[in-house]
Motif scaffolding. Sequence first.
Motif, PDB file in Angstrom:
ATOM      1  N   GLN A 104      -5.094  -5.516  -3.979  1.00 46.87           N
ATOM      2  CA  GLN A 104      -5.125  -4.073  -3.723  1.00 46.87           C
ATOM      3  C   GLN A 104      -5.469  -3.293  -4.984  1.00 46.87           C
ATOM      4  OE1 GLN A 104      -2.394  -2.089  -1.201  1.00 46.87           O
ATOM      5  NE2 GLN A 104      -1.949  -3.905   0.019  1.00 46.87           N
ATOM      6  N   ALA A 105      -5.023  -3.778  -6.123  1.00 50.63           N
ATOM      7  CA  ALA A 105      -5.362  -3.103  -7.381  1.00 50.63           C
ATOM      8  C   ALA A 105      -6.870  -3.129  -7.621  1.00 50.63           C
ATOM      9  CB  ALA A 105      -4.628  -3.766  -8.546  1.00 50.63           C
ATOM     10  N   PHE A 115       1.793  -1.206 -10.391  1.00 46.63           N
ATOM     11  CA  PHE A 115       0.559  -0.422 -10.299  1.00 46.63           C
ATOM     12  C   PHE A 115       0.478   0.596 -11.437  1.00 46.63           C
ATOM     13  CE2 PHE A 115       0.404  -1.798  -5.774  1.00 46.63           C
ATOM     14  CZ  PHE A 115      -0.892  -2.283  -5.777  1.00 46.63           C
ATOM     15  N   GLU A 116       1.624   1.164 -11.789  1.00 47.74           N
ATOM     16  CA  GLU A 116       1.634   2.139 -12.877  1.00 47.74           C
ATOM     17  C   GLU A 116       1.306   1.480 -14.213  1.00 47.74           C
ATOM     18  OE1 GLU A 116       4.599   5.589 -14.657  1.00 47.74           O
ATOM     19  OE2 GLU A 116       5.060   4.638 -12.751  1.00 47.74           O
ATOM     20  N   LYS A 169       0.833  -1.213   0.000  1.00 47.62           N
ATOM     21  CA  LYS A 169       0.000   0.000   0.000  1.00 47.62           C
ATOM     22  C   LYS A 169       0.866   1.262   0.000  1.00 47.62           C
ATOM     23  CE  LYS A 169      -3.975   1.931   2.462  1.00 47.62           C
ATOM     24  NZ  LYS A 169      -3.622   3.139   3.170  1.00 47.62           N
ATOM     25  N   ARG A 228       2.530   1.843  -3.304  1.00 47.38           N
ATOM     26  CA  ARG A 228       1.554   2.313  -4.301  1.00 47.38           C
ATOM     27  C   ARG A 228       1.271   3.800  -4.128  1.00 47.38           C
ATOM     28  NH1 ARG A 228      -4.690   0.078  -5.087  1.00 47.38           N
ATOM     29  NH2 ARG A 228      -5.055   1.134  -7.068  1.00 47.38           N
ATOM     30  N   GLU A 229       1.207   4.258  -2.868  1.00 45.77           N
ATOM     31  CA  GLU A 229       0.787   5.625  -2.585  1.00 45.77           C
ATOM     32  C   GLU A 229       1.928   6.623  -2.510  1.00 45.77           C
ATOM     33  OE1 GLU A 229      -1.333   5.125   1.061  1.00 45.77           O
ATOM     34  OE2 GLU A 229      -3.126   4.297   0.075  1.00 45.77           O
ATOM     35  N   ALA A 273       5.514  -0.312  -7.290  1.00 45.72           N
ATOM     36  CA  ALA A 273       4.948   0.902  -7.879  1.00 45.72           C
ATOM     37  C   ALA A 273       4.879   0.792  -9.394  1.00 45.72           C
ATOM     38  CB  ALA A 273       5.784   2.113  -7.473  1.00 45.72           C
ATOM     39  N   LYS A 288       8.274   5.505  -6.904  1.00 45.57           N
ATOM     40  CA  LYS A 288       7.866   5.154  -8.266  1.00 45.57           C
ATOM     41  C   LYS A 288       8.853   4.227  -8.960  1.00 45.57           C
ATOM     42  CE  LYS A 288       3.999   7.343  -8.283  1.00 45.57           C
ATOM     43  NZ  LYS A 288       2.772   6.551  -8.183  1.00 45.57           N
ATOM     44  N   ILE A 308      -0.826  -7.936  -4.456  1.00 40.62           N
ATOM     45  CA  ILE A 308      -0.817  -6.723  -5.278  1.00 40.62           C
ATOM     46  C   ILE A 308      -2.103  -6.632  -6.084  1.00 40.62           C
ATOM     47  CG2 ILE A 308       0.328  -5.561  -7.221  1.00 40.62           C
ATOM     48  CD1 ILE A 308       2.985  -6.736  -6.165  1.00 40.62           C
TER      49      ILE A 308
END
Length: 199
Positions: free
Chosen positions: A181-182, A135-136, A118, A121-122, A132, A127, A178
């Motif tokens: 959470q996505a 998620f990107e 988490k 990701r935030e 990260a 990045k 992952i």
Amino acid sequence: MNIDFNKNNDGLVPAIIQDAITKKVLMLGYMNQEAYAKTIETGKVTFYSRTKNRLWTKGEESGNFLNLVSIKNDCDQDTLLIKVNPVGPTCHKGTDTCWEETNEQSFGFLSELEDVIKSRREDANSKKSYVASLFEAGINKIAQKVGEEAVEIVIEAKDDNEALFLNEGADLLFHYLILLQAKGYTLKDIVAVLQGRHK
């Protein structure tokens, strides 16, 4: 159950109260024989209040009862572990526990790993991290990775290399966390589904 109420000469034994589901310790109280008997009879945890000098059923005024699930005696027969399903907050100050902790289910290291995922990701500064970057890349890439790891664990399951099998299992679980959470979910949501099926 053989409980030694006379060990401390006051007729009381400590009663540790634990949430039956989350396993969080909620409070500590004291019981005498009457309080124990009433707890068994009513299914609602009753203590002997040392300040009120009387039996006291938790929730008798607030409605925040502790519904009995089980009682275990320790090895010296002088301390009780009482598992409950709490109704509302346990502490008289309005908190979930008397240690001001949130009464949430934890999955040990897996919950820590969820927190790391988490935060990666935030956090704008992370990045460059692998998490990260996934998620990107978006949901399709994350789902693809879960699929790849699932195939790899199936392949390793057919071989005899235990280290590779366990490593592929770790990769699959990591990527699945992952993916959860996505999609806006966590392990708690999966556990809730499994618990629903178990009934």
